[in-house]
Design a protein around this motif. Structure first.
Motif, PDB file in Angstrom:
ATOM      1  N   SER A   1     -34.106  11.561  18.233  1.00  0.00           N
ATOM      2  CA  SER A   1     -34.647  11.130  19.329  1.00  0.00           C
ATOM      3  C   SER A   1     -35.929  11.796  19.911  1.00  0.00           C
ATOM      4  N   ASP A   2     -35.904  13.060  19.386  1.00  0.00           N
ATOM      5  CA  ASP A   2     -37.220  13.909  19.812  1.00  0.00           C
ATOM      6  C   ASP A   2     -37.412  14.922  18.942  1.00  0.00           C
ATOM      7  N   SER A   3     -38.386  15.554  19.069  1.00  0.00           N
ATOM      8  CA  SER A   3     -39.098  16.635  18.400  1.00  0.00           C
ATOM      9  C   SER A   3     -38.343  17.994  18.629  1.00  0.00           C
ATOM     10  N   SER A   4     -37.607  18.694  17.758  1.00  0.00           N
ATOM     11  CA  SER A   4     -36.981  20.026  18.063  1.00  0.00           C
ATOM     12  C   SER A   4     -38.057  21.007  18.330  1.00  0.00           C
ATOM     13  N   MET A   5     -39.478  20.820  17.700  1.00  0.00           N
ATOM     14  CA  MET A   5     -40.412  21.681  17.926  1.00  0.00           C
ATOM     15  C   MET A   5     -40.949  21.495  19.237  1.00  0.00           C
ATOM     16  N   SER A   6     -41.425  20.447  19.491  1.00  0.00           N
ATOM     17  CA  SER A   6     -42.301  20.134  20.695  1.00  0.00           C
ATOM     18  C   SER A   6     -41.321  19.540  21.967  1.00  0.00           C
ATOM     19  N   GLY A   7     -40.380  19.006  21.701  1.00  0.00           N
ATOM     20  CA  GLY A   7     -39.287  18.437  22.801  1.00  0.00           C
ATOM     21  C   GLY A   7     -39.880  17.079  23.172  1.00  0.00           C
ATOM     22  N   LYS A   8     -40.989  16.540  22.606  1.00  0.00           N
ATOM     23  CA  LYS A   8     -41.520  15.288  22.750  1.00  0.00           C
ATOM     24  C   LYS A   8     -40.668  14.280  22.123  1.00  0.00           C
ATOM     25  N   PRO A   9     -40.492  12.984  22.786  1.00  0.00           N
ATOM     26  CA  PRO A   9     -39.435  12.024  22.290  1.00  0.00           C
ATOM     27  C   PRO A   9     -40.473  11.389  21.131  1.00  0.00           C
ATOM     28  N   TYR A  10     -39.464  10.960  19.917  1.00  0.00           N
ATOM     29  CA  TYR A  10     -40.152  10.175  18.870  1.00  0.00           C
ATOM     30  C   TYR A  10     -40.371   8.522  19.486  1.00  0.00           C
ATOM     31  N   LEU A  11     -41.359   8.174  18.703  1.00  0.00           N
ATOM     32  CA  LEU A  11     -41.576   6.567  19.219  1.00  0.00           C
ATOM     33  C   LEU A  11     -41.623   5.723  18.143  1.00  0.00           C
ATOM     34  N   VAL A  12     -41.357   4.528  18.111  1.00  0.00           N
ATOM     35  CA  VAL A  12     -41.314   3.495  17.049  1.00  0.00           C
ATOM     36  C   VAL A  12     -42.186   2.407  17.825  1.00  0.00           C
ATOM     37  N   ARG A  13     -43.108   2.331  16.797  1.00  0.00           N
ATOM     38  CA  ARG A  13     -44.260   1.185  17.142  1.00  0.00           C
ATOM     39  C   ARG A  13     -44.138  -0.056  15.961  1.00  0.00           C
ATOM     40  N   CYS A  14     -43.768  -1.333  16.150  1.00  0.00           N
ATOM     41  CA  CYS A  14     -43.536  -2.359  15.212  1.00  0.00           C
ATOM     42  C   CYS A  14     -44.762  -3.490  15.520  1.00  0.00           C
ATOM     43  N   ALA A  15     -45.160  -3.886  14.379  1.00  0.00           N
ATOM     44  CA  ALA A  15     -45.986  -5.135  14.646  1.00  0.00           C
ATOM     45  C   ALA A  15     -45.693  -6.147  15.749  1.00  0.00           C
ATOM     46  N   GLY A  16     -46.615  -6.600  16.491  1.00  0.00           N
ATOM     47  CA  GLY A  16     -46.110  -7.898  17.404  1.00  0.00           C
ATOM     48  C   GLY A  16     -45.699  -7.148  18.509  1.00  0.00           C
ATOM     49  N   SER A  17     -45.374  -6.091  18.746  1.00  0.00           N
ATOM     50  CA  SER A  17     -44.625  -5.516  20.101  1.00  0.00           C
ATOM     51  C   SER A  17     -45.886  -4.916  20.892  1.00  0.00           C
ATOM     52  N   LYS A  18     -45.470  -5.261  22.053  1.00  0.00           N
ATOM     53  CA  LYS A  18     -46.655  -4.600  23.171  1.00  0.00           C
ATOM     54  C   LYS A  18     -46.964  -3.030  23.066  1.00  0.00           C
ATOM     55  N   ALA A  19     -45.965  -2.460  23.221  1.00  0.00           N
ATOM     56  CA  ALA A  19     -46.025  -0.945  23.198  1.00  0.00           C
ATOM     57  C   ALA A  19     -44.779  -0.190  22.361  1.00  0.00           C
ATOM     58  N   PRO A  20     -45.206   0.938  22.071  1.00  0.00           N
ATOM     59  CA  PRO A  20     -44.074   1.630  21.305  1.00  0.00           C
ATOM     60  C   PRO A  20     -42.890   1.960  22.285  1.00  0.00           C
ATOM     61  N   VAL A  21     -41.745   2.095  21.758  1.00  0.00           N
ATOM     62  CA  VAL A  21     -40.521   2.496  22.416  1.00  0.00           C
ATOM     63  C   VAL A  21     -39.883   3.495  21.796  1.00  0.00           C
ATOM     64  N   GLU A  22     -39.050   4.443  22.726  1.00  0.00           N
ATOM     65  CA  GLU A  22     -38.504   5.533  22.147  1.00  0.00           C
ATOM     66  C   GLU A  22     -37.707   5.301  21.039  1.00  0.00           C
ATOM     67  N   SER A  23     -37.803   6.079  20.176  1.00  0.00           N
ATOM     68  CA  SER A  23     -36.785   6.011  18.790  1.00  0.00           C
ATOM     69  C   SER A  23     -35.275   5.671  19.367  1.00  0.00           C
ATOM     70  N   ALA A  24     -34.824   6.572  20.245  1.00  0.00           N
ATOM     71  CA  ALA A  24     -33.269   6.408  20.524  1.00  0.00           C
ATOM     72  C   ALA A  24     -33.172   5.151  20.712  1.00  0.00           C
ATOM     73  N   GLN A  25     -33.933   4.259  21.919  1.00  0.00           N
ATOM     74  CA  GLN A  25     -33.822   2.967  22.226  1.00  0.00           C
ATOM     75  C   GLN A  25     -33.612   2.071  20.956  1.00  0.00           C
ATOM     76  N   TRP A  26     -34.705   2.093  20.012  1.00  0.00           N
ATOM     77  CA  TRP A  26     -34.801   1.629  18.973  1.00  0.00           C
ATOM     78  C   TRP A  26     -33.538   1.750  17.794  1.00  0.00           C
ATOM     79  N   LEU A  27     -33.226   2.704  17.839  1.00  0.00           N
ATOM     80  CA  LEU A  27     -32.288   3.116  16.873  1.00  0.00           C
ATOM     81  C   LEU A  27     -30.805   2.739  17.366  1.00  0.00           C
ATOM     82  N   LYS A  28     -30.843   2.742  18.555  1.00  0.00           N
ATOM     83  CA  LYS A  28     -29.331   2.595  19.287  1.00  0.00           C
ATOM     84  C   LYS A  28     -29.243   0.675  19.133  1.00  0.00           C
ATOM     85  N   ALA A  29     -30.354  -0.028  19.302  1.00  0.00           N
ATOM     86  CA  ALA A  29     -30.260  -1.395  19.011  1.00  0.00           C
ATOM     87  C   ALA A  29     -30.090  -1.819  17.685  1.00  0.00           C
TER      88      ALA A  29
END
Length: 131
Positions: A88-116
């Motif tokens: 879900s996030d970087s253990s170094m910076s604490g920033k959330p990971y993001l996933v960006r797929c072609a055709g989507s409006k904006a990136p989503v947090e990886s936790a949301q994408w991976l849970k789906a």
């Protein structure tokens, strides 16, 4: 005062019992995590960590390293724990990971994408299992 050898043996056993024993994911959970990471790799989506974008294959390799670390610390027993504690996030910076797929409006947090995607993996497995 003389201390009996049995005392030292008891201390050694207590110390050994207190150490965490690394345990891998149970086989069913490992199969789901593998399927999830394979879907990420094959998705064509990009994965952002700490401000840089990576391919699905690079993301999979990184997340497998984090999984190995979590397993070594006996910190993960389910795919949900893997997502929450490692993907879900970087253990170094604490920033959330993001996933960006072609055709989507904006990136989503990886936790949301991976849970789906995990729900999709489970639905596909349920549909293919014998009744």
């Amino acid at each position: 005062m003389r201390i009996a050898p049995a005392f030292f043996a008891s201390l050694a056993l207590l110390a050994a019992a207190g150490e965490a024993i690394a345990a891998p994911l149970p086989p069913a959970a490992r199969a789901e995590v593998n399927a999830l990471l394979n879907r990420l790799q094959a998705s064509g989506c990009e994965f952002n960590r700490n401000g840089s974008w990576y391919t699905g294959a690079e993301a999979k390799a990184h997340l497998l390293k984090k999984l190995d670390y979590l397993e070594g610390k006996d910190m993960v027993q389910t795919p949900e724990q893997f997502i929450e504690r490692g993907a879900s996030d970087s253990s170094m910076s604490g920033k959330p990971y993001l996933v960006r797929c072609a055709g989507s409006k904006a990136p989503v947090e990886s936790a949301q994408w991976l849970k789906a995607e995990l729900q999709t993996v489970r639905a596909m497995r349920a549909a293919s299992s014998p009744r």
